[in-house]
Design a protein around this motif. Structure first.
Motif, mmCIF file in Angstrom:
data_model
loop_
_atom_site.group_PDB
_atom_site.id
_atom_site.type_symbol
_atom_site.label_atom_id
_atom_site.label_comp_id
_atom_site.label_asym_id
_atom_site.label_seq_id
_atom_site.Cartn_x
_atom_site.Cartn_y
_atom_site.Cartn_z
ATOM 1 N N ARG C 154 62.633 0.661 11.839
ATOM 2 C CA ARG C 154 62.232 1.573 12.916
ATOM 3 C C ARG C 154 61.580 0.825 14.059
ATOM 4 N NH1 ARG C 154 59.373 5.232 8.428
ATOM 5 N NH2 ARG C 154 61.253 6.128 7.507
ATOM 6 N N GLY C 198 66.468 12.530 16.812
ATOM 7 C CA GLY C 198 65.025 12.609 16.964
ATOM 8 C C GLY C 198 64.679 12.964 18.392
ATOM 9 N N ALA C 199 63.471 13.462 18.589
ATOM 10 C CA ALA C 199 63.059 13.910 19.922
ATOM 11 C C ALA C 199 63.053 12.762 20.921
ATOM 12 C CB ALA C 199 61.666 14.546 19.851
ATOM 13 N N PRO C 207 68.285 8.836 14.916
ATOM 14 C CA PRO C 207 68.622 7.651 14.132
ATOM 15 C C PRO C 207 70.030 7.700 13.551
ATOM 16 C CG PRO C 207 67.329 9.184 12.820
ATOM 17 C CD PRO C 207 67.448 9.788 14.179
ATOM 18 N N PHE C 225 66.182 3.612 13.176
ATOM 19 C CA PHE C 225 65.609 4.652 14.033
ATOM 20 C C PHE C 225 65.006 3.924 15.233
ATOM 21 C CE2 PHE C 225 62.954 8.862 13.633
ATOM 22 C CZ PHE C 225 63.370 9.227 14.896
ATOM 23 N N ALA C 228 61.437 5.842 16.818
ATOM 24 C CA ALA C 228 60.652 6.463 15.750
ATOM 25 C C ALA C 228 59.260 6.863 16.222
ATOM 26 C CB ALA C 228 60.541 5.517 14.552
ATOM 27 N N GLY C 229 58.873 6.370 17.363
ATOM 28 C CA GLY C 229 57.654 6.860 17.978
ATOM 29 C C GLY C 229 56.372 6.183 17.547
ATOM 30 N N TYR C 230 56.129 6.115 16.262
ATOM 31 C CA TYR C 230 54.792 5.697 15.810
ATOM 32 C C TYR C 230 54.584 4.192 15.750
ATOM 33 C CZ TYR C 230 56.775 4.677 11.207
ATOM 34 O OH TYR C 230 57.492 4.157 10.166
#
Lengths: 334, 334, 334, 334
Positions: C154, C198-199, C207, C225, C228-230
């Protein structure tokens, strides 16, 4: 027939006990409750199908009541426990058994006089699955004999009015009991170290760092931090001859978000020990029903916890290591 | 008055249910048990204070029995659930509701005909604290919408005779139910990938790797490994828009010994889900007593689980992605 | 005498390589750098004590240059690697060796023609301590043979313009290489599953979930992904006959604050694999100095990675499982 | 031009330093080695391309030697460091700087007299990524001021001849240094608690539990356990106003096998701090080359470590809390 229980004191703790006994514990029903706040008593009575009493002493003697739970304010414990003994009824008293050694002694005397063990003290950690697992490893001999026990006991915050002695008699007293239970021996001395105060400490010495010595020489150190800020956390590491067992009770899930992977720390003791309270009550109810001894802490354990906590407070106040001498252990508790 | 329960089938699973209902669940008593092995029935009856029946159909109709637990062999579930519906009694049936879609359909028809929901299916994971926490994070919106769900389901070993389809209908069916419950939507297609066989696989394809698709496009992949060798383990990671939540349910203690720091993996599902079973039964008993709907899986959930599992088996056998069409959902389950 | 190195392309990746070779790697010095951005080349030259070239082909042939690092844009790799081979100089080329199979093939042909292995491809994960530990357990036989390999890859976010194929050729290609290296065998087929987006996905399928099959039947699944953002996270779990080894590379510290206990997830690959890059370069420099083969990925590995990634892209585009056929493996890579 | 280094003492520690300086550190070469065992010196010389000297004092003065590493036996450190100062050469001395306070004082005097800082002491933990991360969180203000620091320092076993004072001067001295570095202040008092002896303790008091106090009132407790049996482990938890940071440096992989999920604990300090040693040497070499001050511990730090350790030994021997007074800090170390 279910065990019919009367609950004295239905605040946060006693109210939860009443709820568990009414709705989550097999073999019990709550038939009577008392509280200094009649409205609160009425609410709990309604929720549990109990009757609200206006005199706790009458409640204890009530023929409808088979057994008593005492969760009222600390100074009132002694009189209710003594009343239960006088009525020859099993009683589960929240810690402390009594805030002073003399009061505990009077309870011991009364129970010894009666010749039957009816008193349980609510040191619920003995029913926590984590402490049980820790004890199982130690007792199983896998890591040899205990050498040290490191303990951490933190609250997010405590009531502003509490002074340092309350950190010992109210918080560290749990470690005092669990150390005795884990090690199966008595504590004999205590030294209190005082670090600088944390920012959350309001006019009192917080945290404390206590070092207990056991009869066989095991060192038990305890960090008690009442205003640790970030949450409620109880941890321990038992160090033995060939290995260690550590208790941290991680929650079941981890969250990945915002640059970190995190597990929740509970806000207070209720979430952390909810299951231990239920197991404690279930075991107690089953033993009352069967007429056997439960696995709870006894009046002797309650007395020792208070005695050791008092000596710890003396060590804090004097800045000196204090040794302690227990009264002779009555045969009833052998 | 306690809910009087009859238990049909008191082997490992039903015997534990009987024990919990008699000794750990509030508000219930076990009044009747049946088992194809009368000796086993007698033992459980003695331990729970129940009567041992020699005809399960008579047990269901017994006026002393308020509600029924079905934990007999899979093919017998349907008849007992139908009998309970005929007697208008609440019934908690171990999974599967019925091993075949037609049998599940007959139960659905009967319950819809009756017009009241009396059937619960024992997908106990819905009561596991870990899955609850996972769902709470998802439902709370903290990580956005679900995108994928990675699942691991391993047993130390399974019975030698079991074939690969049993890995789907007996094991992965738990992931089928919990995925539907977590995501709050239906699964619509499934592909099965088959890796090389593990050394513990005895004449069957083990492990399997299943990839489900949900109505909204969430991918749910499941490793089912019946002979994973090292222990029983259920894990999951929910991947969402902005983060993930993973479920691994670590035990409370860690052991340092022999060059490693280790946590125990349970030997089987009993230790791992003991608390979930108790909570499931407690919720079910309380709802029976109150005449409300429990949080258990419904007959509809039981039907869908069997339907999806059967389509999964078809995907395994054909080596092709299979889509699935559910029957129309009766308004009773809205 | 130190190995004198020329670096072609000194952006984020090549600039860091130059820094490591100048200041953290034993036995090397950076004598020449080239970049399409002359200012950037000048800065890196100044920081490393190198000369800035304005023609990369001249740099490769420069007698002051013993060995070449290629970290320029992907489409330019081939020409520089071919030039290094023509000059008979060791070359470490960032992945991909070439973006297309034909280009990789021309490099293979040239190296085989030369009859000496001079080409390394920068799949740095082979030098990560975690992957090494994972491989050690597998090769040591402790858990039996591999059965499955679950991979997670990710990024917090990727460049908005990138399309889904870049998730395979740019990201999953690392898993392609590391799976071949771990399992010591080739991948033979691939299926791509596409979950909902995913947003963070900007106009592309993100992903992806890829399922590879190895020659011996091991399944390798990969979640890639890009948004994945985080944070940036690479994890893996190797499932074998009797146990598993999982790689998660936790950072050394945990922070307790604000109701949680958390470990940092790195923002990108640089922090996560910094040490692997250094070890890769150190091993490469030492091997150049000693005239031995380094442990790096070879031109063959680089070709296969591109080949498998291309087949993966075809699987994504067609929605069908794709098998792959490699060209015959030259004896030079035996 | 590389920094030309002479290494005095090439046993386990010095031999590894020589290897790193020759093969893993940028900008250095090993040109001379000495050891009391000429055969060992010869082997290390051969492996690093150095010359083997038979007189360490000649080695220090050798014009080919730019800087000196001292890793000989503890009592010999002083003379070699003083010789390096006399020759005005940078010297990195393994801890202790000198085993006695007087010896440290003579080094301080000599360096102050010289007026330039040339002495580094090998407290390598200052270069450990974990301790760095811990210090970063503290210095960043995220958790407030430090209140306590809990430290654990365990070896699988120590040499049978070592007595308890060696646990302080040889092991806990690392915690003494790192606590001063983390907290950026001096330690002012120490109490030593002595638990029962572990089964592995051979004729000496092992483990020890030390409680230090810092100038601002931070408590630093240290468990030193020389014969902990299960492996080598260094952990710490810094407790601050609003949260804590704990250091446990988990290895990158976890193994699931035989009923457990486990991470390896290293057998000794070499694996645990290998990377810290390399970083320390790299920083030192770079600073020598640049003529700047490295981030290593200074002669002052070396003196204080010995002073505090000696006071700790006195606390152990007397059973009393001991306070300590440092000599005045020369301006050179401001």
């Amino acid at each position: 027939m279910p065990v019919r229980i009367g609950v004295i004191g239905v605040g946060v703790m006693g109210g939860e006990h009443a709820r568990l006994l009414a709705h989550e514990v097999s073999g019990s029903e709550v038939v009577a409750v008392f509280d200094v706040d009649p409205q609160r008593a009425g609410q709990v009575a309604a929720a549990t199908g109990a009757r609200s009493h206006d005199d706790p002493m009458v409640l204890v003697k009530d023929e409808q009541v088979d057994a008593v739970v005492v969760a009222s304010s600390d100074p009132t414990h002694e009189q209710f426990v003594l009343a239960a003994l006088a009525a020859a009824k099993p009683v589960l008293c929240e810690k402390p058994l009594a805030p002073d050694v003399a009061g505990c002694g009077r309870i011991l005397d009364a129970e010894v006089e009666l010749g039957r063990r009816l008193v349980s003290v609510g040191f619920m950690r003995r029913y926590d699955q984590g402490y049980r697992a820790l004890k199982d490893v130690l007792d199983g001999g896998r890591v040899g004999r205990a050498v040290m026990l490191h303990c951490t006991h933190r609250n997010a915050s405590i009531a502003p009015g509490l002074d340092s002695s309350a950190l010992i008699s109210g918080s560290a007293v749990h470690e005092i009991d669990i150390a005795r239970w884990l090690l199966d021996e008595e504590l004999t001395a205590v030294t209190v170290h005082t670090p600088r105060r944390g920012a959350g400490a309001t006019g009192t010495q917080d945290p404390l760092f206590l070092v207990f010595e056991s009869a066989s020489g095991v060192l038990v150190d305890v960090e008690v931090f009442g205003n640790a800020g970030y949450g409620y956390e109880v941890r321990a590491e038992l160090v033995a001859d060939h290995g260690t067992v550590s208790l941290d009770s991680p929650p079941p899930t981890a969250l990945r978000s915002d640059g970190g992977v995190a597990r929740v720390v509970p806000a207070d003791w209720r979430g952390r020990f909810a299951e231990a309270y239920r197991r404690e009550l279930q075991d107690w109810v089953a033993s009352v029903e069967a007429g056997t001894l439960p696995g709870t802490a006894s009046a002797w354990d309650g007395y020792v916890a208070t005695e050791v906590a008092q000596v710890g407070i003396r060590a804090l106040e004097t800045g000196q290591r204090q040794t302690l001498e227990l009264r002779e252990k009555p045969a009833l508790y052998a």
